[in-house]
Every structure is written in C-alpha cells, then in structure tokens.
Write a protein that holds these residues in place. Structure first.
Motif, mmCIF file in Angstrom:
data_model
loop_
_atom_site.group_PDB
_atom_site.id
_atom_site.type_symbol
_atom_site.label_atom_id
_atom_site.label_comp_id
_atom_site.label_asym_id
_atom_site.label_seq_id
_atom_site.Cartn_x
_atom_site.Cartn_y
_atom_site.Cartn_z
ATOM 1 N N ARG A 486 -10.694 -15.297 -47.484
ATOM 2 C CA ARG A 486 -10.511 -15.677 -48.881
ATOM 3 C C ARG A 486 -11.521 -16.656 -49.209
ATOM 4 N N GLN A 487 -11.378 -17.666 -48.403
ATOM 5 C CA GLN A 487 -12.476 -18.766 -49.169
ATOM 6 C C GLN A 487 -13.873 -18.150 -49.209
ATOM 7 N N ILE A 488 -14.382 -17.727 -48.486
ATOM 8 C CA ILE A 488 -15.754 -16.947 -48.344
ATOM 9 C C ILE A 488 -15.869 -15.949 -49.674
ATOM 10 N N ALA A 489 -14.645 -15.405 -49.821
ATOM 11 C CA ALA A 489 -14.741 -14.516 -50.980
ATOM 12 C C ALA A 489 -14.796 -15.383 -52.365
ATOM 13 N N PHE A 490 -14.263 -16.542 -52.081
ATOM 14 C CA PHE A 490 -14.331 -17.443 -53.335
ATOM 15 C C PHE A 490 -15.698 -17.936 -53.549
ATOM 16 N N TYR A 491 -16.198 -18.346 -52.454
ATOM 17 C CA TYR A 491 -17.498 -18.599 -52.532
ATOM 18 C C TYR A 491 -18.542 -17.722 -53.058
ATOM 19 N N ASP A 492 -18.318 -16.368 -52.702
ATOM 20 C CA ASP A 492 -19.173 -15.373 -53.184
ATOM 21 C C ASP A 492 -18.974 -15.317 -54.665
ATOM 22 N N PHE A 493 -17.845 -15.528 -55.153
ATOM 23 C CA PHE A 493 -17.534 -15.224 -56.435
ATOM 24 C C PHE A 493 -18.019 -16.617 -57.118
ATOM 25 N N GLU A 494 -18.109 -17.549 -56.783
ATOM 26 C CA GLU A 494 -18.649 -18.607 -57.588
ATOM 27 C C GLU A 494 -20.342 -18.502 -57.535
ATOM 28 N N CYS A 495 -20.775 -18.125 -56.316
ATOM 29 C CA CYS A 495 -22.225 -17.611 -56.431
ATOM 30 C C CYS A 495 -22.503 -16.625 -57.381
ATOM 31 N N LYS A 496 -21.785 -15.624 -57.472
ATOM 32 C CA LYS A 496 -21.939 -14.730 -58.670
ATOM 33 C C LYS A 496 -21.925 -15.216 -60.188
ATOM 34 N N LEU A 497 -20.813 -16.081 -60.122
ATOM 35 C CA LEU A 497 -20.637 -16.935 -61.759
ATOM 36 C C LEU A 497 -21.605 -17.588 -62.139
ATOM 37 N N HIS A 498 -22.259 -18.538 -61.114
ATOM 38 C CA HIS A 498 -23.247 -19.350 -61.772
ATOM 39 C C HIS A 498 -24.304 -18.633 -62.046
ATOM 40 N N ALA A 499 -24.752 -17.617 -61.060
ATOM 41 C CA ALA A 499 -26.152 -16.821 -61.222
ATOM 42 C C ALA A 499 -25.804 -15.962 -62.468
ATOM 43 N N ALA A 500 -24.441 -15.418 -62.950
ATOM 44 C CA ALA A 500 -24.583 -14.647 -64.211
ATOM 45 C C ALA A 500 -24.436 -15.651 -65.417
ATOM 46 N N ARG A 501 -23.968 -16.824 -65.182
ATOM 47 C CA ARG A 501 -23.962 -17.765 -66.321
ATOM 48 C C ARG A 501 -25.232 -18.320 -66.613
ATOM 49 N N ALA A 502 -26.216 -18.306 -65.633
ATOM 50 C CA ALA A 502 -27.556 -18.732 -65.848
ATOM 51 C C ALA A 502 -28.267 -17.827 -66.998
ATOM 52 N N GLU A 503 -27.636 -16.654 -66.945
ATOM 53 C CA GLU A 503 -28.217 -15.495 -67.822
ATOM 54 C C GLU A 503 -27.644 -15.584 -69.083
ATOM 55 N N GLY A 504 -26.690 -16.286 -69.392
ATOM 56 C CA GLY A 504 -26.127 -16.496 -70.612
ATOM 57 C C GLY A 504 -24.470 -16.473 -70.749
ATOM 58 N N GLU A 505 -24.002 -16.813 -71.878
ATOM 59 C CA GLU A 505 -22.411 -17.035 -71.897
ATOM 60 C C GLU A 505 -21.672 -15.775 -71.280
ATOM 61 N N LEU A 506 -20.627 -16.116 -70.790
ATOM 62 C CA LEU A 506 -19.919 -15.004 -70.031
ATOM 63 C C LEU A 506 -18.492 -14.863 -70.731
ATOM 64 N N THR A 507 -18.287 -13.735 -71.133
ATOM 65 C CA THR A 507 -16.805 -13.458 -71.678
ATOM 66 C C THR A 507 -15.683 -13.546 -70.547
ATOM 67 N N PRO A 508 -14.603 -13.528 -70.888
ATOM 68 C CA PRO A 508 -13.410 -13.492 -69.942
ATOM 69 C C PRO A 508 -13.750 -12.256 -69.139
ATOM 70 N N GLU A 509 -13.958 -11.181 -69.997
ATOM 71 C CA GLU A 509 -13.992 -9.818 -69.178
ATOM 72 C C GLU A 509 -15.244 -10.056 -68.170
ATOM 73 N N ASP A 510 -16.394 -10.642 -68.372
ATOM 74 C CA ASP A 510 -17.134 -10.768 -67.428
ATOM 75 C C ASP A 510 -16.850 -11.369 -66.281
ATOM 76 N N ILE A 511 -16.082 -12.620 -66.403
ATOM 77 C CA ILE A 511 -15.739 -13.151 -65.160
ATOM 78 C C ILE A 511 -14.661 -12.581 -64.555
ATOM 79 N N ASN A 512 -13.700 -11.897 -65.194
ATOM 80 C CA ASN A 512 -13.007 -10.848 -64.520
ATOM 81 C C ASN A 512 -13.729 -9.935 -63.519
ATOM 82 N N ALA A 513 -14.650 -9.340 -63.972
ATOM 83 C CA ALA A 513 -15.107 -8.237 -63.139
ATOM 84 C C ALA A 513 -15.796 -8.958 -62.034
ATOM 85 N N LEU A 514 -16.417 -10.084 -62.170
ATOM 86 C CA LEU A 514 -17.045 -10.764 -61.017
ATOM 87 C C LEU A 514 -15.911 -11.063 -59.923
ATOM 88 N N TRP A 515 -14.630 -11.489 -60.430
ATOM 89 C CA TRP A 515 -13.714 -11.598 -59.516
ATOM 90 C C TRP A 515 -13.304 -10.618 -58.693
#
Length: 626
Positions: A486-515
C-alpha cells in the motif's frame, strides 16, 4: 518551524513544525464506542520534562536566550567560516547544536500540546506564535550552510583530519555538501526561510485542522474521522459499508479544499525544485534520507513486480474466507470470521509488549519501561486529538514521547509495539547528540517494525487453536501488505500527482483518477470500487506533511524482514550488532549499518528476500486450507 532547503538538513528536529515519526494510518474509534473504562487507565502525557506550561518562566527564558544566541552566532561567524581552524569550527558547530536543542525543545512542547487537541484555538495560536518567533530568530543563521558549502572539500577534509571531535560531525557536513549543487543565493535562502511559516507550514496546519474537525453521521450520531475509519474493521459487513459510504460523502464534500491544498503544495515544491535544479520531485527526499535513487527504484520495482504473489494472492484468499466472489473496498480490513472480538486492556497490552521486548533482550525492556511509568505515552482517544500514532524524539537532552489512539484491538497492540520501538531507537540514538541523532526516514522504521515483529511472534507462539493462529497470521500479512504494497502504491500516486501538477492545475477529478490508477493495480482483480472511493487520497497526512515519505515504510519493512531472518538464523552477536545500529542514529549510511549483518540494500536480491517473508506467511495461510 518548517525550514526549507538546506536548513531542513541542519535543523533535523525542527523540520515539519516538530519532527514526528508517524505510523501508517491505522483506524481507531471513539473511546465511548470501545467501552471506555474497560480498557483500563489509559495514560496521558506529562510534558513537564519539557516545560511546566506555556507560561513557564523557563520557556520565556529559553526564548530570550535563543534570540540572543542566534544574533550572537551570526555576529561571530557570518563571513568568517572559511577562516576558522579545526578548533574554531568545532566550537562553531557545538554552538549551533545548542541552538538546535533549545529551539527543538520549544517547538516540541508547542507541537505536542497542539497534537493533543488540534481544535483548541489557544494551542494552535501558541504553536503559530512559537513558529513565527523562532523563524524570525533563526533567519540570521541561514548563512551557515551556505558558507560551509563554499569551503573547498580539501580544506574541510583537512580540518576533519586534524580534530577527532570535529570529525565526529563529518556526516552532517557530508549531507550538507550533498545539497551544494541545489543551493541558492544567500538572499533567496533567507527568503525561503522567512516565507515558510506562511507557506507550506500554514497549508499543513489547514489540513490538520480540517481533518480533525470533520464530522461524520452514523445512525444519526455525529463522530470524528477516527471513529468512522474504525467502522471499516467491523465484523458486520453492512456496518463497514455504512462507514465507507459516509467517509466518501464527507471527503467528497471537502474534496475541493483538499485538492487546493495538494495543488498548492505540489506547485510550491515544483517551483523550489526548479530553482534548486532538483532533477526530480523525489530528489530532495532521497537526499534527506541519504539513500540513492537507484536503491529506492529497486525497492519500488521489486514490490510492484510482487503484487500478484502478495496482495493479489492474499486478497483472493480473503475473499474466499469471507464467502465473497468480489470484495469491495470496505472488505479490505474486515476481520476474519475466526477473529476474536475481545479487546486487550491497557495493562495486558503493556505486559505483552514488554515481555516480547525482554525476551529479545532485557535491556530493550528496561529502555521501554519509563514510557509507561513516567508519562511518556498519550494513549486515549479524545476530542480534537490528532489521528493515528507517532513517536516524537523531542531533543536529545530530554526524551521521546509516544502518541497513540488506543482502543484495545490486536492491531492497536501492534501499534503500541511499533511506536515503542521508535521510542527505544530515539533513546539509544540520543547519545549521538542533537545533530547526529536524527535517523534518515529509510532507517527510522527499523526498530519500530522490528518491535512489531517481536510482539507478533510472541502472540503467535501463544495461540492455542488453529483459528487463532490463522487470524494472527492473516492480520500480520495484512499489516505487511499495508506497510509495503500500500505504501509503494501511495508512492506511485505521489509520483504521478507531482508529475501531473507540473503540467498544470489539477481538478479533483484529475487527482481522483490518479488515485484509482494505483489502487486497482496494487489491490488486484478481486476488488471492485464503490463510487466515492476515488476521494480517499484526501485524508492521508503523509502526502501533505512529508512528500514521498511513504516509501520509507516499505524500505523499513523489507530491511527488518531481512534483519529478522538473520536473527532467526541464530547469530550470537545479533543483539549487540542491533543495539549498535540503533545507537548510530544518523551518523552512518545504511550500507555501513547493514554490513555487520551481511546485508546490502543496494542489492536487488535484498528486497526479494524481505518480500519472500510475506509470501511465506501467505503460503502458511494457504496450507491451512488443505
């Protein structure tokens, strides 16, 4: 105070308001629901070893001393560090260390009072005022790391060779010099230092206060997040579903705020990383942990590749036990039908953990005893109290404090063993002194997970029936999956979140999809996901407080599994080597600490060995089906 950049490495005990070692979130519930007095006399903190109260003259005196000490330090050393001889640099470091002790003591007191009741406005104000004052006082010290990093390596190495006492601090200088390529100008570093109190620290506090203040309605009664999360472990499936859907409802109502917190902190980090020329969002964490990126990548890949033989296999087995073709998210932490619902009162929990520690080595139990007898544990669930559990080392001249939300379940006993392990580690490492005692996060979970393993093995040995043994094995496997998979899945989520945020503002739906993208992959095909589960990223504190912290849990679990295998092999010197490792604190690299045990975390086979222990426990459970 939450220092940024290089200062975060020089103020190890002041990082993130007060430096806490958090456990992975484990659901608990309200004392009234648990039966209240049935658990016995749950201890509260006695913080008087720090200060008697917020108006204590000693606290005011320390605050005055700190202001003068910081100003004097700057006056004596700014612009002069490169000209110091070995004795002069040693005196400089020791003066800096004393500043760290006094500042850490104040912030520990303020932070611990706050975490006892995060909804108390007076406590929140006191913490903020302390942060503001200490940030102001320490601003003149920003020059310190900047000037040290301008001293040529050969000059510093020569000074270390001249003075053995100065050489003891070399690991601190090595970590600072690792940050040298990412150092900014003096003015920018000072700006980041000053701005931190209204930047990330403020967003952290908003998150904490919002989480603590959430209200959930179950059967017409309002309760907090801890009580509601605990429903996910109830033996009644309808109750678990009710809890999950209410969590989803409230998280959904607040998801825009949580999205704003994550967007802001991720963007702030991106901006600072860009200025510091950090190649990846994870680089700062790796540097802080003193661990190579390739080691973390090897760990991550080993765990992801093992999903099918770990989480996928176990949850398919659990679905069979529960009589389900498909599991919902509210079934993940469901107790097995064989699980004993009796609670473990506080005295019994203390006895069990202390005996497990003493069986390993009486000295470990001796170190742990004052936590129970001197007010170093705050155990009960109370309104406004921070969720989860942690151990905080305070400063090396005092002692650690442990916070729990104890409700008497076997998992709560394991949490006690876990946090007490942190406490023992912190006591032993304190002899290194303030600057060297702090253990990198990758090693900070070693003693805690080892303490859990000792306690688990004692409970397993005492199991009287096959059903009891099965329930204990299953619970341990689930805890390991939560700690590793679960913690490695959390780590992957964070990696995806920070990579996606670098491309622009994330909507709640964007973050939900990454999760959801990491949840399905890690939990396996036996799961279906209710509507609303996509918002469950919103309550995880690690994403807010300590980006990329979470892989440290998997690192620690894999390391301890490998260590425990060496212990079971009967190494007669194991206890001595183990205590030496804990006493080292942050003074040695993981490679050096593991060498006496014949282990090397840079070897990919090291992680497979640790994961094999989890797989072996699942093998035992499958064998019980025959």
């Amino acid at each position: 105070m939450r220092p940024t950049g290089a200062d975060a490495y020089l103020f190890p005990k002041l990082e993130q308001e007060v430096r806490m070692t958090f456990s992975a979130p484990k659901p608990v519930f309200d004392t009234a629901i648990a039966g209240g007095d049935a658990l016995g006399n749950l201890p509260d903190w006695d913080l008087t070893d720090l200060y008697a109260d917020q108006d204590a003259p000693e606290l005011a005196s320390d605050m005055e001393w700190l202001e003068k000490a910081c100003a004097d330090f700057a006056a004596d050393y700014q612009g002069k560090l490169a000209d110091l001889d070995a004795a002069g640099l040693l005196e400089c470091v020791q003066r800096y260390e004393q500043i760290d002790v006094v500042g850490g003591r104040i912030m520990s007191f303020a932070g611990l009072r706050y975490y006892q009741n995060t909804t108390d406005g007076e406590r929140a104000k006191f913490l903020s005022d302390c942060q503001d004052q200490i940030t102001t006082f320490t601003t003149p010290l920003v020059f310190y790391t900047l000037e040290i990093n301008r001293i040529p390596d050969e000059q510093l190495d020569g000074l270390f060779a001249e003075n053995a006492e100065l050489n003891r601090y070399k690991p601190i200088f090595d970590r600072l010099r690792a940050m040298r390529p990412h150092q900014l100008s003096d003015e920018l570093e000072q700006f980041l230092h000053d701005q931190s109190v209204v930047g990330s620290a403020a967003w952290n506090k908003l998150f904490d206060e919002t989480i603590a203040g959430l209200e959930f309605t179950i059967d017409g009664e309002k309760q907090g997040i801890e009580a509601t999360l605990n429903l996910l472990t109830d033996s009644d499936r309808a109750t678990r579903e009710k809890g999950a859907r209410e969590l989803a409802r409230v998280f959904g109502e607040n998801v825009k705020l949580f999205s704003r917190v994550h967007n802001t902190l991720a963007k702030e980090k991106q901006v600072e990383d860009k200025w510091r020329s950090m190649p990846t969002p994870q680089t700062g964490r790796h540097l802080a942990n003193h661990v190579e990126p390739e080691v973390v990548e090897a760990l991550r890949n080993a765990v992801v590749n093992a999903y099918p033989k770990l989480s996928h296999r176990y949850y398919a087995l659990k679905a069979k036990w529960l009589g389900l073709d498909q599991m919902e998210v509210w079934d993940r932490n469901a107790p097995l039908p064989e699980t004993d619902d009796r609670t473990v009162d506080w005295d019994a929990a203390q006895k069990l953990v202390m005996e497990a520690y003493a069986d390993f080595d009486p000295e470990m139990a001796n170190i742990a005893e004052p936590f129970f007898t001197k007010g170093w544990i705050d155990a009960g669930v109370k309104p406004g109290k921070a969720p989860g559990a942690f151990a905080h080392p305070t400063v090396t001249t005092v002692h650690p404090y442990v916070m729990l939300n104890y409700l008497g379940k076997p998992r709560d006993v394991m949490t006690l063993a876990h946090e007490l392990g942190h406490g023992v580690h912190q006591v032993l490492a304190a002899e290194q002194g303030e600057l060297l005692a702090s253990t990198p996060l990758t090693l900070a979970e070693t003693a805690s997970v080892f303490g859990e393993m000792l306690t688990f093995r004692k409970m397993l040995a005492a199991a009287e029936t096959k059903d009891q043994k099965k329930a204990l094995l299953a619970q341990k496997v689930e805890d390991m999956i939560n700690t590793v998979v679960r913690q490695i899945a959390f780590y992957d989520f964070e990696c995806k979140l920070h990579a996606a945020r670098a491309e622009g503002e994330l909507t709640p739906e964007d973050i939900n999809a990454l999760w959801m993208s990491v949840q399905a992959e890690s939990l396996g095909p036996v799961f279906t996901f209710m509507e609303g589960y996509e918002t469950f990223w919103s309550y995880i504190p690690h994403f807010v407080h300590s980006p990329f912290y979470v892989y440290a849990y998997a690192f620690g679990d894999g390391l301890v599994n490998a260590l425990y295998a060496v212990y079971e092999e009967g190494d007669p010197e194991f206890q001595k080597k183990y205590f030496d490792m804990l006493k080292a604190g942050g003074s040695k690299h993981h490679k050096e600490l593991l060498a006496p045990f014949g282990l090397d975390a840079s070897d990919p086979a090291f992680w497979d060995k640790g994961l094999s222990m989890i797989s072996g426990l699942i093998d035992e459970l499958e064998a019980m089906e025959d």
